[in-house]
Write an enzyme that holds these catalytic residues in place. Structure first.
Site, PDB file in Angstrom:
ATOM      1  N   PRO A 183      -2.307   2.974 -35.731  1.00 32.18           N
ATOM      2  CA  PRO A 183      -2.339   3.802 -36.782  1.00 32.18           C
ATOM      3  C   PRO A 183      -2.863   3.199 -38.131  1.00 32.18           C
ATOM      4  O   PRO A 183      -3.113   3.921 -39.141  1.00 32.18           O
ATOM      5  CB  PRO A 183      -0.723   4.190 -37.054  1.00 32.18           C
ATOM      6  N   MET A 229      -4.966  15.338 -39.392  1.00 32.25           N
ATOM      7  CA  MET A 229      -5.975  15.592 -40.278  1.00 32.25           C
ATOM      8  C   MET A 229      -5.897  17.042 -40.772  1.00 32.25           C
ATOM      9  O   MET A 229      -6.696  17.882 -40.998  1.00 32.25           O
ATOM     10  CB  MET A 229      -7.447  15.684 -39.341  1.00 32.25           C
ATOM     11  N   ASP A 240     -14.132   2.103 -36.259  1.00 31.18           N
ATOM     12  CA  ASP A 240     -14.084   3.123 -36.892  1.00 31.18           C
ATOM     13  C   ASP A 240     -13.701   2.826 -38.306  1.00 31.18           C
ATOM     14  O   ASP A 240     -13.252   1.784 -38.664  1.00 31.18           O
ATOM     15  CB  ASP A 240     -12.767   3.956 -36.444  1.00 31.18           C
ATOM     16  N   THR A 298      -0.432   5.990 -31.084  1.00 32.84           N
ATOM     17  CA  THR A 298      -0.907   7.195 -32.137  1.00 32.84           C
ATOM     18  C   THR A 298      -0.290   7.378 -33.285  1.00 32.84           C
ATOM     19  O   THR A 298       0.949   7.265 -33.285  1.00 32.84           O
ATOM     20  CB  THR A 298      -1.197   8.276 -31.004  1.00 32.84           C
ATOM     21  N   GLY A 319      -9.361   4.278 -34.370  1.00 32.84           N
ATOM     22  CA  GLY A 319      -7.989   4.269 -34.957  1.00 32.84           C
ATOM     23  C   GLY A 319      -6.954   5.060 -33.939  1.00 32.84           C
ATOM     24  O   GLY A 319      -7.221   5.736 -33.146  1.00 32.84           O
ATOM     25  N   LYS A 373     -15.396   7.390 -38.122  1.00 38.11           N
ATOM     26  CA  LYS A 373     -15.593   8.676 -38.798  1.00 38.11           C
ATOM     27  C   LYS A 373     -14.398   8.713 -39.859  1.00 38.11           C
ATOM     28  O   LYS A 373     -13.139   8.389 -39.528  1.00 38.11           O
ATOM     29  CB  LYS A 373     -15.761   9.773 -37.788  1.00 38.11           C
TER      30      LYS A 373
END
Length: 267
Positions: A28, A176, A51, A133, A103, A72
């Site tokens: 994370p 997100m 990333d 995660t 990630g 990204k």
């Protein structure tokens, strides 16, 4: 975060990785939350495609200096997925040990399927090394399981605030979603969640700048609150009755001196 030393002297390694692509979950954020296997393969890689959200101190473990940033990050320029796929295939075709460092966990909202398809179509050997995660890391930081025999036997992980939760999924965790907080709240209340359902919002999980807030779904629906968070930092939104006690333990997202309903009515 300061760099940490990777000591593999006593760490068990069955064999060196064979040429191919390794999709590795970096975890994370904090460098020391990568798995031992992930760190070991990273240290032996010939080339790393990484990333934007990973802790860059991980790259100090690599013997190779061939490290390629490929995004990204929301709101910033990043490589197209098709170009990333081509880079992975081209590098692996040169008989190299290639790491795609992602990630969190590579299989959770990490666009892994597109890369897997490209590698399989090209006949490239690949392996997947799971990572922690963000939803589970945030739960660990809160010291709160997202599931409970009494309150929530199901869990939804999603990036779709407008069409995400099933009525039986009593705990929902959104990735997100910083810029869609009102939509998250209104969607869940329309699907039957109580306006008083607790919400925890965590920014930069596991990093030095981590911050946590709490509110109810009703409060989350009252206005555009994403300005509470730092620009471009990831925010995870955790919704469910299991978070009830955290309404008192965390900083309130809604400042108590303001009545947002009155302000909204006045506008």
């Amino acid at each position: 975060m300061n760099s940490i030393q990777l000591n593999t002297v006593n760490a068990p390694i069955v064999s060196a990785p064979i040429p191919g692509v390794y999709l590795i979950g970096a975890g994370p954020g904090a460098a020391d939350l990568i798995t031992v296997r992930g760190a070991q393969i990273l240290a032996m890689a010939d080339i790393i495609f990484y990333d934007a959200l990973i802790d860059k101190s991980m790259l100090a473990w690599c013997k190779s200096t061939n490290m390629v940033p490929v995004g990204k990050r929301c709101g910033a320029h990043s490589s197209s997925q098709r170009f990333i796929n081509k880079q992975l295939v081209d590098a692996a075709s040169k008989n190299l040990v290639v790491v795609r460092l992602k990630g969190g966990d590579p299989l959770i909202f990490g666009r892994a399927q597109e890369e897997i398809d490209a590698l399989e179509q090209a006949g490239i050997h690949y392996e997947i090394v799971p990572g922690i995660t963000t939803a589970l890391a945030a739960s660990a930081q809160l010291k709160q399981p997202p599931t409970s025999r009494e309150l929530s036997r199901t869990l939804t992980l999603t990036t779709l605030p407008g069409r995400c939760s099933h009525p039986d999924h009593k705990t929902s965790i959104y990735y997100m979603a910083r810029d869609q907080l009102t939509e998250v709240a209104n969607t869940l209340m329309a699907q039957g969640y109580s306006p008083e359902t607790p919400v925890c919002l965590m920014e930069s999980v596991s990093l030095a700048g981590e911050r946590s807030f709490s509110c109810t779904l009703d409060e989350l629906s009252l206005g555009d609150l994403h300005h509470h968070f730092l620009d471009r930092q990831p925010v995870v939104v955790m919704v469910g009755e299991v978070y009830r006690k955290h309404l008192q333990l965390l900083n309130p997202l809604i400042a108590p001196q303001f009545d947002f309903k009155v302000l909204q009515a006045a506008s």
